[in-house]
Design an enzyme around this catalytic site. Structure first.
Site, short mmCIF file in Angstrom:
data_model
loop_
_atom_site.label_atom_id
_atom_site.label_comp_id
_atom_site.label_asym_id
_atom_site.label_seq_id
_atom_site.Cartn_x
_atom_site.Cartn_y
_atom_site.Cartn_z
N ASP A 151 17.07 6.92 89.24
CA ASP A 151 15.78 6.32 89.65
C ASP A 151 14.93 5.88 88.47
O ASP A 151 13.98 5.11 88.63
CB ASP A 151 14.96 7.31 90.49
CG ASP A 151 15.55 7.53 91.87
OD1 ASP A 151 16.54 6.85 92.21
OD2 ASP A 151 15.02 8.38 92.60
N LYS A 198 6.88 7.33 93.83
CA LYS A 198 7.32 6.19 94.62
C LYS A 198 7.76 6.69 95.99
O LYS A 198 8.03 7.88 96.19
CB LYS A 198 8.47 5.43 93.94
CG LYS A 198 9.71 6.25 93.65
CD LYS A 198 10.71 6.27 94.81
CE LYS A 198 11.92 7.15 94.46
NZ LYS A 198 12.45 7.87 95.63
#
Length: 278
Positions: A140, A15
């Site tokens: 995350d 990401k």
């Protein structure tokens, strides 16, 4: 009805952070942040098979530390009490996403491992249950369960879905082969309220992001690692509409309208280029 065959191979993707504001240090020692997480098509490969013994092997980029500290192994230990018949797993991870690069590769591996174990052992865990388990692995990790663009806040485990479409853009990733740990990145940070509202700024055209959306880690780390600023400057010189460091570094990305000769621009660094979305 024929039962659907479980997946045994998955591809954990990286990401990028579009903006990253460190707003305050919390009493528990963590920091509150604001960021937009966006999945990109740079992937590891993860395979798992039910087995009567537990084995973990790895190829590709070398991962420091022992297997017990790897998030894939920790994901199995989290999910193990739910598996019937005391079955174990044979797991192999092929590592492509660099570590200490701000791309969330380790977090993705852990989250995708949870989803893979849920599938092969037919546990029928809900998305919410897997997100709660992923939060135990790291800040995350829950993002990669749904794996869709979100506005991230609190200490990085609370999300608000957003509409963000970057179809038609090319992303260029440049990693200068510098490992920056999260602890090192936070040591350089003084939390502050962001000058611009990220949720409002992300709704504006990409052409307007340059003056509105920033990564606080980038500002803090550029003095120690001047190459980060040089990479960003080169990307802008070659036509990037927007460029920034992702996460706590050290990868810098640029968004382009057209494909560029990225490898020849940065022959000494690791580079990737993809059209968005995957």
């Amino acid at each position: 009805m024929r039962q659907e065959k479980p997946n045994m191979l998955t591809f954990p993707n990286a990401k990028i952070n579009i903006g990253l504001n460190i707003t305050e240090k919390r009493p528990d020692g963590f920091h509150n942040i604001e960021s937009v997480f966006y999945p990109i098509p740079l992937c590891d490969a993860l395979e798992a098979l039910p087995s009567h013994t537990l084995t973990f092997s790895q190829s590709g980029m070398e991962i420091a530390g022992n297997k017990e500290s790897n998030l894939v192994f920790r994901a199995f230990e989290l999910i193990r009490p739910r598996i019937k018949d005391q079955m174990l797993a044979k797991v192999h991870l092929h590592k492509v996403i660099p570590m200490g690069a701000g791309l969330g590769g380790g977090s993705a591996d852990g989250a995708f491992a949870l989803k893979l174990f849920n599938s092969i052992f037919q546990l029928n865990l809900s998305q919410k249950e897997m997100e709660e388990m992923a939060a135990e692995l790291g800040s995350d990790c829950p993002f990669f369960i749904a794996n869709k663009p979100v506005f991230c806040y609190d200490r990085g485990i609370k999300f608000k879905p957003i509409e963000l479409e970057l179809e038609g853009w090319y992303i260029v990733l440049v990693n200068p082969n510098i490992h920056i740990s999260t602890a090192e990145a936070y040591a350089a940070i003084t939390p502050k309220i962001a000058p611009h509202n990220l949720l409002e700024s992300i709704k504006r055209p990409v052409e307007e992001w340059k003056g509105l959306i920033q990564n606080d880690f980038e500002e803090a780390l550029r003095e120690k690692y001047p190459i980060l600023g040089k990479i960003k400057e080169t990307l802008y010189t070659k036509g990037a509409t927007y460029s920034a460091m992702t996460g706590s570094g050290s990868t810098v990305y640029g968004l382009f309208r057209e494909k560029i000769a990225a490898e020849s621009l940065f022959p000494d660094f690791s580079t990737w280029q993809f059209p968005l979305p995957q």
